[in-house]
Design an enzyme around this catalytic site. Structure first.
Site, PDB file in Angstrom:
ATOM      1  N   GLY A 193     -24.819 -20.977   3.329  1.00 48.37           N
ATOM      2  CA  GLY A 193     -23.498 -20.638   2.811  1.00 48.37           C
ATOM      3  C   GLY A 193     -22.370 -21.142   3.695  1.00 48.37           C
ATOM      4  O   GLY A 193     -22.595 -21.835   4.696  1.00 48.37           O
ATOM      5  N   TYR A 245     -17.235  -6.034  -4.915  1.00 52.92           N
ATOM      6  CA  TYR A 245     -17.474  -6.579  -3.573  1.00 52.92           C
ATOM      7  C   TYR A 245     -16.898  -5.640  -2.502  1.00 52.92           C
ATOM      8  O   TYR A 245     -17.565  -5.295  -1.527  1.00 52.92           O
ATOM      9  CB  TYR A 245     -16.823  -7.957  -3.504  1.00 52.92           C
ATOM     10  CG  TYR A 245     -16.838  -8.637  -2.165  1.00 52.92           C
ATOM     11  CD1 TYR A 245     -18.033  -9.019  -1.567  1.00 52.92           C
ATOM     12  CD2 TYR A 245     -15.643  -8.930  -1.513  1.00 52.92           C
ATOM     13  CE1 TYR A 245     -18.023  -9.674  -0.336  1.00 52.92           C
ATOM     14  CE2 TYR A 245     -15.632  -9.590  -0.298  1.00 52.92           C
ATOM     15  CZ  TYR A 245     -16.824  -9.959   0.289  1.00 52.92           C
ATOM     16  OH  TYR A 245     -16.822 -10.608   1.495  1.00 52.92           O
TER      17      TYR A 245
HETATM   18  C1  AKB Z   1     -13.370 -13.292  -0.860  1.00 48.91           C
HETATM   19  O1  AKB Z   1     -12.310 -13.850  -1.182  1.00 48.91           O
HETATM   20  O2  AKB Z   1     -14.072 -12.637  -1.636  1.00 48.91           O
HETATM   21  C2  AKB Z   1     -13.807 -13.393   0.578  1.00 48.91           C
HETATM   22  C3  AKB Z   1     -13.362 -12.235   1.417  1.00 48.91           C
HETATM   23  C4  AKB Z   1     -11.936 -12.019   1.684  1.00 48.91           C
HETATM   24  O3  AKB Z   1     -14.175 -11.498   1.888  1.00 48.91           O
HETATM   25  N1  AKB Z   1     -13.336 -14.616   1.155  1.00 48.91           N
END
Ligand code: AKB
Length: 317
Positions: free
Chosen positions: A11, A141
């Protein structure tokens, strides 16, 4: 001698971190792993095809190479996880639990796992966001990273697991492309600039976000893993800051070299994600506890990105 395993080595962060760790600790002491086959320099060292959600496979690689430390870089990023919520949650959490459990069961003795500025949410103070503050992430996330932080701290408190973490801002490097993030525009834009192509930005011009040049992120990652245990006082994850800028400011920084470079704005669903995140980060605890300090500001990063991407483009032509 420590033996290191990197999960997600192909990655954006993994491919640079693997090479940096091999340089620092010797190629044979750093085993890279990923679902995908390695390319280029990554292939010049030990490599395992590995699904980090498969605990038996993970344990077998750990035992085969007598691994002592794991850098866990497997994650589905913010934009992609919004499109695949269940898969994103499952990938991000299952792989983390496997690694935490390997440490709890004493197969390994140290873990690095990155968190993100995505742990913050709409009610977090957006400017100079403190280490300890309101955290109400509203992306899959962000929720997975916040839950991950809680679990890391829990495993440290209850089972003495030596897990260390930093909250990455948007990361920018020229060697690899990111995939599935909200901050990815800040990498793509440099590629368009050196190709003399116009850039269409999926965020609005004044959306300011915390960002960091890749070399600084790699230093933070290696540094926090090297300091003595007692210096790592926060076992959820440390705020770290590099720089903050908006697409408009990034465009202006590129225009110092490419005055004709054009940008247009067409915000999409990623705008709402960006709007829920901080604009700048207070990293006082990381500076005080283990000496964190970044080296790149926006203009230094822009020069480095443009020079290197230009060289890469010339090689292809
Ligand atoms: C995203 O944009 O999802 C990542 C992060 C800020 O963790 N780059």
């Amino acid at each position: 001698m420590e033996k290191i395993l990197i999960l997600g080595a192909c990655g954006q962060v993994g491919s640079e971190l693997t090479l940096a760790l091999r340089k620092a600790f010797g190629t044979d002491n750093v085993v890279a792993s990923d679902l995908n086959k390695p390319k280029g320099d990554l292939a010049e060292g030990p490599f395992e095809i590995l699904d980090a959600t498969d605990k038996a496979a993970l344990l077998s690689v750990v035992q085969k190479h007598s691994i002592t430390q794991v850098y866990h870089l497997v994650a589905m990023l913010s934009a992609k996880a919004e499109e695949n919520p269940v898969f994103g949650w499952d990938l991000n959490m299952t792989s983390l639990f496997h690694v935490l459990d390997l440490a709890k069961e004493r197969f390994i003795n140290k873990i690095f796992w990155p968190s993100s500025i995505a742990v913050f949410g709409p009610n977090t103070p957006a400017d100079n966001t403190p280490q300890h503050t309101t955290m109400d992430p509203n992306t899959v996330y962000g929720i997975s990273k916040q839950a991950g932080e809680r679990w890391c701290e829990y495993y440290h408190e209850k089972y003495k697991v030596d897990v260390r973490s930093v909250r990455y801002p948007g990361l920018i490097g020229y060697k690899t492309l990111p995939g599935g993030g909200t901050t990815d525009y800040a990498v793509d834009i440099y590629h368009k600039a050196v190709q003399s192509a116009p850039f269409k930005c999926f965020l609005s011009q004044n959306t300011k976000l915390p960002m960091m040049y890749m070399d600084d992120a790699i230093s933070a990652t290696i540094d926090i893993m090297q300091v003595p245990k007692d210096k790592v006082k926060i076992r959820s994850s440390y705020n770290i800051a590099g720089m903050s800028f908006s697409p408009k400011e990034l465009h202006e920084s590129i225009q110092a070299t490419y005055p004709d470079f054009e940008i247009s704005y067409k915000p999409d669903f990623r705008q709402a994600i960006a709007d829920s995140w901080p604009q700048s980060i207070d990293d006082g605890f990381a500076r005080k506890d283990w000496g964190w300090s970044p080296k790149y500001d926006l203009n230094k990063m822009t020069q480095t990105m443009l020079n290197n991407l230009k060289k890469l483009l010339e090689k292809v032509e």
